[in-house]
Write an enzyme that holds these catalytic residues in place. Sequence first.
Site, PDB file in Angstrom:
ATOM      1  N   TYR A 159     -34.649   5.789  31.344  1.00  0.00           N
ATOM      2  CA  TYR A 159     -35.635   4.804  30.862  1.00  0.00           C
ATOM      3  C   TYR A 159     -35.299   4.304  29.454  1.00  0.00           C
ATOM      4  CZ  TYR A 159     -39.883   2.708  29.057  1.00  0.00           C
ATOM      5  OH  TYR A 159     -40.764   1.845  28.438  1.00  0.00           O
ATOM      6  N   LYS A 163     -34.024   0.521  28.334  1.00  0.00           N
ATOM      7  CA  LYS A 163     -34.772  -0.324  27.387  1.00  0.00           C
ATOM      8  C   LYS A 163     -33.860  -0.734  26.217  1.00  0.00           C
ATOM      9  CE  LYS A 163     -38.622  -1.364  27.638  1.00  0.00           C
ATOM     10  NZ  LYS A 163     -39.275  -2.474  28.396  1.00  0.00           N
TER      11      LYS A 163
HETATM   12  N1  LIG Z   1     -46.971   2.241  28.356  1.00  0.00           N
HETATM   13  C1  LIG Z   1     -46.408   2.456  27.182  1.00  0.00           C
HETATM   14  O1  LIG Z   1     -46.805   3.362  26.427  1.00  0.00           O
HETATM   15  C2  LIG Z   1     -45.293   1.569  26.717  1.00  0.00           C
HETATM   16  C3  LIG Z   1     -44.771   0.537  27.487  1.00  0.00           C
HETATM   17  N2  LIG Z   1     -43.746  -0.253  27.000  1.00  0.00           N
HETATM   18  C4  LIG Z   1     -43.191  -1.367  27.762  1.00  0.00           C
HETATM   19  O2  LIG Z   1     -44.240  -2.276  28.040  1.00  0.00           O
HETATM   20  C5  LIG Z   1     -43.993  -2.935  29.266  1.00  0.00           C
HETATM   21  C6  LIG Z   1     -45.231  -2.829  30.134  1.00  0.00           C
HETATM   22  O3  LIG Z   1     -45.468  -1.460  30.377  1.00  0.00           O
HETATM   23  P1  LIG Z   1     -46.805  -0.922  31.028  1.00  0.00           P
HETATM   24  O4  LIG Z   1     -47.784  -2.015  31.078  1.00  0.00           O
HETATM   25  O5  LIG Z   1     -47.142   0.343  30.382  1.00  0.00           O
HETATM   26  O6  LIG Z   1     -46.264  -0.578  32.482  1.00  0.00           O
HETATM   27  P2  LIG Z   1     -46.850  -0.971  33.906  1.00  0.00           P
HETATM   28  O7  LIG Z   1     -46.078  -0.224  34.901  1.00  0.00           O
HETATM   29  O8  LIG Z   1     -48.326  -0.823  33.911  1.00  0.00           O
HETATM   30  O9  LIG Z   1     -46.510  -2.513  33.977  1.00  0.00           O
HETATM   31  C7  LIG Z   1     -45.262  -2.988  34.337  1.00  0.00           C
HETATM   32  C8  LIG Z   1     -45.459  -4.139  35.307  1.00  0.00           C
HETATM   33  O10 LIG Z   1     -44.174  -4.627  35.667  1.00  0.00           O
HETATM   34  C9  LIG Z   1     -44.188  -4.863  37.046  1.00  0.00           C
HETATM   35  N3  LIG Z   1     -42.855  -4.744  37.597  1.00  0.00           N
HETATM   36  C10 LIG Z   1     -42.125  -3.619  37.771  1.00  0.00           C
HETATM   37  N4  LIG Z   1     -40.975  -3.899  38.368  1.00  0.00           N
HETATM   38  C11 LIG Z   1     -40.962  -5.231  38.555  1.00  0.00           C
HETATM   39  C12 LIG Z   1     -40.034  -6.132  39.147  1.00  0.00           C
HETATM   40  N5  LIG Z   1     -38.892  -5.701  39.680  1.00  0.00           N
HETATM   41  N6  LIG Z   1     -40.340  -7.438  39.174  1.00  0.00           N
HETATM   42  C13 LIG Z   1     -41.514  -7.890  38.674  1.00  0.00           C
HETATM   43  N7  LIG Z   1     -42.435  -7.095  38.129  1.00  0.00           N
HETATM   44  C14 LIG Z   1     -42.154  -5.782  38.064  1.00  0.00           C
HETATM   45  C15 LIG Z   1     -45.093  -3.790  37.644  1.00  0.00           C
HETATM   46  O11 LIG Z   1     -45.559  -4.177  38.933  1.00  0.00           O
HETATM   47  C16 LIG Z   1     -46.174  -3.701  36.594  1.00  0.00           C
HETATM   48  O12 LIG Z   1     -47.251  -4.558  36.895  1.00  0.00           O
HETATM   49  C17 LIG Z   1     -42.759  -2.290  29.873  1.00  0.00           C
HETATM   50  O13 LIG Z   1     -41.664  -3.131  29.672  1.00  0.00           O
HETATM   51  C18 LIG Z   1     -42.604  -0.998  29.100  1.00  0.00           C
HETATM   52  O14 LIG Z   1     -41.268  -0.625  29.017  1.00  0.00           O
HETATM   53  C19 LIG Z   1     -43.245  -0.039  25.755  1.00  0.00           C
HETATM   54  C20 LIG Z   1     -43.724   0.964  24.963  1.00  0.00           C
HETATM   55  C21 LIG Z   1     -44.774   1.856  25.371  1.00  0.00           C
HETATM   56  C1  LIG Z   2     -46.427  12.742  29.506  1.00  0.00           C
HETATM   57  C2  LIG Z   2     -46.192  13.115  28.069  1.00  0.00           C
HETATM   58  C3  LIG Z   2     -47.295  14.075  27.623  1.00  0.00           C
HETATM   59  C4  LIG Z   2     -47.318  15.339  28.412  1.00  0.00           C
HETATM   60  C5  LIG Z   2     -46.957  16.515  27.525  1.00  0.00           C
HETATM   61  C6  LIG Z   2     -47.097  17.871  28.212  1.00  0.00           C
HETATM   62  C7  LIG Z   2     -46.270  17.941  29.428  1.00  0.00           C
HETATM   63  C8  LIG Z   2     -46.672  18.932  27.247  1.00  0.00           C
HETATM   64  O1  LIG Z   2     -48.446  18.068  28.554  1.00  0.00           O
HETATM   65  C9  LIG Z   2     -46.194  11.915  27.126  1.00  0.00           C
HETATM   66  C10 LIG Z   2     -45.897  12.334  25.696  1.00  0.00           C
HETATM   67  C11 LIG Z   2     -45.239  11.135  25.023  1.00  0.00           C
HETATM   68  C12 LIG Z   2     -45.306  10.042  26.042  1.00  0.00           C
HETATM   69  C13 LIG Z   2     -44.309   8.882  25.932  1.00  0.00           C
HETATM   70  C14 LIG Z   2     -44.379   8.191  24.590  1.00  0.00           C
HETATM   71  O2  LIG Z   2     -45.689   7.744  24.336  1.00  0.00           O
HETATM   72  C15 LIG Z   2     -43.420   7.042  24.482  1.00  0.00           C
HETATM   73  C16 LIG Z   2     -43.338   6.158  25.663  1.00  0.00           C
HETATM   74  C17 LIG Z   2     -42.900   4.888  25.484  1.00  0.00           C
HETATM   75  C18 LIG Z   2     -42.640   4.037  26.557  1.00  0.00           C
HETATM   76  O3  LIG Z   2     -42.035   2.982  26.404  1.00  0.00           O
HETATM   77  C19 LIG Z   2     -43.028   4.426  27.918  1.00  0.00           C
HETATM   78  C20 LIG Z   2     -43.925   5.624  27.979  1.00  0.00           C
HETATM   79  C21 LIG Z   2     -43.524   6.731  27.009  1.00  0.00           C
HETATM   80  C22 LIG Z   2     -42.146   7.238  27.440  1.00  0.00           C
HETATM   81  C23 LIG Z   2     -44.581   7.856  27.047  1.00  0.00           C
HETATM   82  C24 LIG Z   2     -44.584   8.555  28.419  1.00  0.00           C
HETATM   83  C25 LIG Z   2     -45.497   9.781  28.467  1.00  0.00           C
HETATM   84  C26 LIG Z   2     -45.180  10.779  27.361  1.00  0.00           C
HETATM   85  C27 LIG Z   2     -43.800  11.364  27.582  1.00  0.00           C
END
Ligand SMILES: NC(=O)C1=CN([C@@H]2O[C@H](COP(=O)(O)OP(=O)(O)OC[C@H]3O[C@@H](n4cnc5c(N)ncnc54)[C@H](O)[C@@H]3O)[C@@H](O)[C@H]2O)C=CC1
Ligand SMILES: C[C@H](CCCC(C)(C)O)[C@H]1CC[C@H]2[C@@H]3[C@H](O)CC4=CC(=O)CC[C@]4(C)[C@H]3CC[C@]12C
Length: 369
Positions: A159, A163
């Site tokens: 992952y 990214k």
């Molecule tokens: N959740 C987090 O803590 C973080 C997320 N991100 C980034 O933010 C973005 C959004 O993440 P989230 O909303 O958390 O994830 P999410 O899984 O809720 O949203 C991702 C969306 O992309 C769509 N998707 C996946 N594969 C696809 C494809 N082949 N074609 C079209 N759509 C597709 C999914 O259906 C989903 O609706 C991602 O790029 C992720 O890497 C970055 C930092 C932290």
């Molecule tokens: C799932 C983890 C927490 C469980 C800890 C345990 C097993 C000891 O109870 C999450 C801890 C940190 C999270 C990640 C972090 O917030 C950074 C992220 C950035 C992204 O772009 C995607 C998600 C994630 C990798 C996020 C995923 C869950 C954790 C590993």
Amino acid sequence: MADSAQAQKLVYLVTGGCGFLGEHVVRMLLQREPRLRELRIFDLQLGPWLEELKTGPVQVIAIKGDVTQAHEVIAAVAGAHVVIHAAGLVDVFGRASPETIHKVNVQGTQNVIEACVQTGTQFLVYTSSMEVVGPNVKGHPFYRGNEDTPYEAVHRHPYPHSKALAEQLVLEANGRKVCGGLPLVTCALRPTGIYGEGHQIMRDIYYQGLRLGGRLFRAIPTSVEHGRVYVGNVAWMHVLVARELEQRAALMGGQVYFCYDKSPYKSYEDFNMEFLGPCGLRLVGTRPLLPYWLLMLLAVLNALLQWLLRPLVLYAPLLNPYTLAVANTTFTVSTNKAQRHFGYEPLFSWEDSRTRTIRWVQAMDGSAQ
Ligand SMILES: NC(=O)C1=CN([C@@H]2O[C@H](COP(=O)(O)OP(=O)(O)OC[C@H]3O[C@@H](n4cnc5c(N)ncnc54)[C@H](O)[C@@H]3O)[C@@H](O)[C@H]2O)C=CC1
Ligand SMILES: C[C@H](CCCC(C)(C)O)[C@H]1CC[C@H]2[C@@H]3[C@H](O)CC4=CC(=O)CC[C@]4(C)[C@H]3CC[C@]12C
């Protein structure tokens, strides 16, 4: 883009617009981008909530599509002024294969870039991640770092690796000539761990706590700080960047910005308790109940079980060597680059972000565990 002749003239495309962050970006655009004429939402799976958006003044177009399919991306991008590329495969639990993660996150991003170039779309905002920086495999802390803080980024997990590659593609594409001869302007936003309404991991942890009789057991020392940012503020940053990218192309093009707000620095578990505590859960222990080596052993066993069971069933628990290492490594940001470059201030205070998230957890169906 800013002159009044262009009022209500802009066409935006949000890829991944039905995901956790994407939905907030979509709603934020509709609320806070008055120049929007048409909003295209491109996702593998379309949410039923999109229907309610179709009655407003902005034309909302839902497109079921796959970013790995170049022709589908080109069709969606054609005629858009701005693309916010938030689609991605967010998997640190071993649900998808490394190849699939690469295909969606890297090839998908390449397809979005090429579509912009081919169709003449000039502005591309990419949702990257703090994970492109770290935590690294060596467990080095990143303490209150900013976009210029030196850090040894070493990626072994698919992952963060994907990214990082995708972000690089986006940044390198800045300045490429798009159809018509104008330069492509790109930038990347790097959220830390996002929280807020719709956060699937928070939902999973809440239900896990309910199953354990309202208790969660501390696994991470309180001293390990983890960067977190409210989803509404991440969405707001996307809207602002997209708005300012034309006027400030020379400054913002090819840049990266951490997503930040006033959320407190805490351990992953203590931070979650800010919301889960008021919803009746208790975090047991002031120190980790198990030593780190034992937790790592359990994490490795989980990984082994996942591998053994894969032909029969998908076993993907929260605890694996990677998630344990991330949760157990300090990674916090302290920066004002977004404020300096495009005037970002968080839209939601910490109190507001907390209240909204608590209300969302409280509204969850406690019996749907
Ligand atoms: N959740 C987090 O803590 C973080 C997320 N991100 C980034 O933010 C973005 C959004 O993440 P989230 O909303 O958390 O994830 P999410 O899984 O809720 O949203 C991702 C969306 O992309 C769509 N998707 C996946 N594969 C696809 C494809 N082949 N074609 C079209 N759509 C597709 C999914 O259906 C989903 O609706 C991602 O790029 C992720 O890497 C970055 C930092 C932290
Ligand atoms: C799932 C983890 C927490 C469980 C800890 C345990 C097993 C000891 O109870 C999450 C801890 C940190 C999270 C990640 C972090 O917030 C950074 C992220 C950035 C992204 O772009 C995607 C998600 C994630 C990798 C996020 C995923 C869950 C954790 C590993």
